[in-house]
Design an enzyme around this catalytic site. Structure first.
Site, short mmCIF file in Angstrom:
data_model
loop_
_atom_site.label_atom_id
_atom_site.label_comp_id
_atom_site.label_asym_id
_atom_site.label_seq_id
_atom_site.Cartn_x
_atom_site.Cartn_y
_atom_site.Cartn_z
N SER A 699 0.81 -1.23 0.00
CA SER A 699 0.00 0.00 0.00
C SER A 699 0.84 1.27 0.00
O SER A 699 0.29 2.36 -0.12
CB SER A 699 -0.95 0.01 1.20
OG SER A 699 -0.22 -0.03 2.41
N LYS A 742 -6.35 3.57 8.71
CA LYS A 742 -5.46 4.54 8.05
C LYS A 742 -6.05 5.94 8.07
O LYS A 742 -5.35 6.94 8.31
CB LYS A 742 -5.18 4.07 6.62
CG LYS A 742 -4.36 2.79 6.54
CD LYS A 742 -4.18 2.32 5.10
CE LYS A 742 -3.34 1.04 5.04
NZ LYS A 742 -3.19 0.55 3.66
#
Length: 801
Positions: A699, A742
């Site tokens: 990611s 996140k």
């Protein structure tokens, strides 16, 4: 009719005298037919006569020479026998006495004289007469050694038979000891053996004395073997009988002693109690048959034997299991929701799932218990949530921990052949619950081990399969037990260690980490009152402000759950409790200004965005087991030959993402406004700070690509923009996981804009509304879109470097 009433071995002096005289036997003699006896020469026997022809024959004999021919019938059932119904050889006998009985029968005492064979048969004078020829035995002049040995063997055999319990009159042994003729010894022995009629007749028909004595000795040997076997059986039976009698007397004495001492119930009373319990028990036929079998076994055992204790323990287990006992579910959805909300803040998905189950349960009684798996980091309340579910349903709660379990027998139990055998943990838990429908929580299923003793997770496949667990068979019980009514809840920190077949049987419910706002509410509603109560304080002695709690969350704990937060609050309460114990009673207000005096300096540095925009530094976000964190990707260039250096404890996947980002930049150099020779003349160094912490995952691809392009173009990266996404060689941006964690990490650090892959737009449903209002979300499909929103100025197509 003649019936036997023999006085075996009755010896008279006439026997010797008759032997010495020449017997004058008439050629025609009346016949007395015998049914069940064969009379031998020298044998004296009382005979009972009932048939008219036989009585007439006796009368004729007594009126003349007193002799009569004794013949035996082949078939004793024939009432009027003919010539073919009798044997050819019989014995000529002398009628010594005759007595007429009141019932019409005649009793005679007859003495056998010599063998005779019938030549003709007459039955026309009211009785039977026969033309006979006398059979004289051959006279043996010299006695051979073989004959002497045979005579001795027969004598010894008779003595041995007497010692083994054969009922022989003493005079028989005396006569046998003094008789020297082989034929006479053979007849004497045969008359005193319990032989069948046809066997006796065969001996009577043997004329040769030597052959006859051999045959008699064979039969005597067989009789001795039977007597020996009978004696041994009798001895063993007597020994067993004596043993049983001793045991009986000892038991009776024990009963009397126990009665005097007032000791516990007897075995028979226990058996009766078991039978009464079985009569009331509602179980399947297979279970009932097994219980009846074990109760029957117990009834046949000695009360003090080890096996009795094993069977008794088994029966106790079987009768204490809740075969047909269930608790009544609380089907009031409002009440259940209130209980769930009281115990836990948030966790809306899990609460909704429980309420859905209750709704279906209220409509159908046949619904099977759900099998759910709570997956989440430590401290988010997985175990306490299971207890809260049980309370909301009104069911019993049972919890077992499977962490480190390696033995399959822990699940399925041990077979009863082993010493100390017990059922497995599943059956033990159901027994403790006392109902067949508890909430059964199995903690730490991701930490189950496996070795030579088996794989417990494989044994759990049957337990956690609604299509199989209605007939779960524990090795100790040996009969099926219905687990379909049980609500099974498992917990795990990670899904990866759980084997696929095991995972497939469970409904996975993710419990993500709490954000700061949720932790604050949990602390205010649950943790603060709990710690004040546990430390014997009151609200008049201590009070936590929201600012203090927020500071503890931000600067003293970094976790997904609230376990460390509770520890820090407990530490504050202990210090206040000490002051109160020392006599300084007052209200202690815990604020953000004085929290350091209780907990010391901050343990964790708060994540913050960069203070200014910089070239080669991009802000990324990462998922961790304790929640989300922001991370900075730094890229620098230096003269070289196009090499790529990676530092910061990166995993293989993250290294590959960096290589993919560089490959994309090189292949699209012209589009990005970078000189094609730029990459061949410079080396690049990618570094992610906090190098001691391992980092991995795809990611960070777009973050590395953005920082790399910033270095190549000298364009600054916006400091208040965070990004996440996987990059491909064609520049596509792929979705990632852990979006909620996140986003919360970026919001906590002060980020106002966040770049996300377009497919992750659906994940914003889990983001709290408050966070959505504070932040701007930019969804991209290609890396060019990232560059446009992250870089201060779009790159111009001009040579760099």
């Amino acid at each position: 009719m003649a019936e036997k009433d023999i006085k075996n071995g009755e010896a008279l002096d006439e026997l010797v005298e008759e032997r010495d005289q020449k017997l004058q036997i008439p050629s025609k003699l009346p016949v007395l037919l015998l049914r069940d006896i064969v009379i031998f020469p020298y044998m004296i026997a009382p005979l009972f006569v009932g048939r008219e022809k036989s009585k007439n024959a006796i009368d004729h004999s007594l009126s003349s020479h007193r002799m009569i021919l004794l013949l035996t019938q082949k078939d004793m059932e024939v009432e009027d026998p003919k010539r073919e119904d009798v044997y050819d050889v019989g014995t000529v006998a002398l009628i010594m006495r005759m007595l007429k009985l009141p019932d019409g029968r005649v009793r005679i005492l007859a003495q056998g004289l010599i063998r005779a064979r019938i030549e003709s048969f007459e039955d026309d004078q009211g009785f039977i007469q026969a033309q006979v020829s006398v059979i004289h035995e051959p006279e043996l002049t010299d006695k051979t050694i073989e004959a002497e040995a045979l005579i001795r063997n027969v004598r010894n055999g008779l003595e041995k038979a007497t010692s083994l319990g054969k009922n022989l009159p003493p005079e028989v042994l005396i006569i046998a000891a003094n008789v020297e003729e082989m034929g006479r010894l053979a007849d004497l022995t045969a008359a005193n053996l319990e032989l069948k009629v046809d066997e006796s007749q065969k001996i009577l028909e043997v004329v040769d004395p030597s052959q006859r004595l051999k045959r008699v000795y064979e039969l005597l040997t067989k009789e001795l073997e039977l007597l020996d076997m009978q004696s041994r059986i009798s001895t063993e039976a007597k020994g067993e009988m004596d043993k049983l009698q001793r045991q009986y007397f000892l038991r009776q004495q024990m009963k009397a002693i126990q009665k005097e001492l007032g000791e516990g119930t007897e075995l028979q009373e226990e058996i009766k109690a078991y039978q009464d319990k079985l009569a009331k028990l509602k179980v399947a036929e297979e279970v009932r048959e097994e219980l009846e079998k074990q109760i029957s076994r117990l009834a046949q055992m000695h009360p003090e034997s080890a096996e009795t204790a094993v069977v008794r323990t088994y029966l106790d287990w079987m009768f204490t299991l809740p075969w047909d006992k269930t608790t009544v579910d609380n089907l009031d959805l409002r009440k259940a929701k209130k209980i769930l909300d009281e115990d836990h803040y948030g966790l809306e998905k899990v609460k909704e799932r429980i309420l859905e189950y209750l709704a279906v349960r209220s409509l159908s009684k046949k619904i099977k218990g759900p099998i759910m798996c709570f997956v989440g980091p430590p401290g988010v309340g997985k175990t306490s949530l299971g207890r809260s579910i049980a309370r909301a349903l009104g069911r019993q709660f049972i919890r077992i921990s499977l962490g480190g379990v390696r033995d399959e027998a822990e699940i399925r139990g041990h077979r009863r052949t082993y010493v100390g055998a017990m059922p497995g943990r599943i059956i033990q838990g159901v027994r403790r619950a006392g109902s067949a429908n508890p909430v059964f929580m199995m903690d730490e299923v991701d930490k189950i081990g496996a070795d030579f003793r088996g794989d417990p997770s494989s044994a759990l496949l049957e337990v956690l399969d609604p299509e199989q667990n209605y007939s779960f068979r524990d090795h100790y019980l040996g009969v099926p037990f219905d687990l379909s009514k049980v609500m099974f809840i498992t917990t795990a920190n990670l899904l990866d260690p759980i084997q696929p077949a095991f995972r497939d049987r469970m409904e996975i419910l993710d419990l993500p980490g709490y954000m700061e706002e949720e932790k604050l509410q949990i602390a205010l509603q649950h943790l603060v009152p709990k710690q004040i109560r546990e430390h014997a304080l009151t609200e008049k002695l201590i009070a936590f402000t929201e600012g203090a709690i927020k500071k503890i969350i931000a600067l003293y704990t970094r976790e997904a759950g609230v376990r460390n937060l509770e520890r820090e609050m407990a530490s504050v309460c202990r210090k206040v409790a000490r002051k109160v114990a020392e006599g300084r009673k007052k209200l202690y207000r815990i604020t953000s200004q004085n929290i350091e005096s209780y907990l010391g300096p901050a343990k964790i540095f708060k994540d913050q965005v960069l203070k200014k925009d910089q070239v080669g530094v991009a802000t990324g976000v990462a998922w961790t087991a304790t929640g989300g964190e922001i991370l900075f990707v730094e890229v620098s260039k230096m003269k070289g030959k196009g090499n790529l250096s990676l530092t910061g404890s990166l995993g293989d996947v993250m290294k590959e993402s960096a290589q993919a980002a560089l490959s994309y930049a090189r292949s699209h150099a012209e589009e990005l406004g970078v000189n094609v020779n730029f990459f061949a003349e410079n080396d690049f160094h990618v570094h992610i700070p906090e190098g001691a912490i391992p980092k991995d995952g795809p990611s960070a691809g777009v973050t590395i690509a953005t920082a790399l392009l910033s270095v190549c173009t000298d364009m600054k990266v916006m400091r208040d923009v965070a990004m996440t996404g996987e990059i491909t060689l064609r520049g596509n941006v792929l979705p990632v996981g852990g979006v909620k964690e996140k986003v919360l990490a970026a919001q906590r650090a002060g980020v106002r804009r966040m770049i996300l892959p377009a497919p992750n737009k659906k994940d914003l449903i889990d983001i709290p509304q408050k966070v959505k209002k504070e932040m701007e979300f930019i969804f991209v499909e290609e890396i060019q879109d990232v560059f446009e929103h992250a870089l201060i100025k779009a790159p111009e197509k001009k040579a760099e470097g």
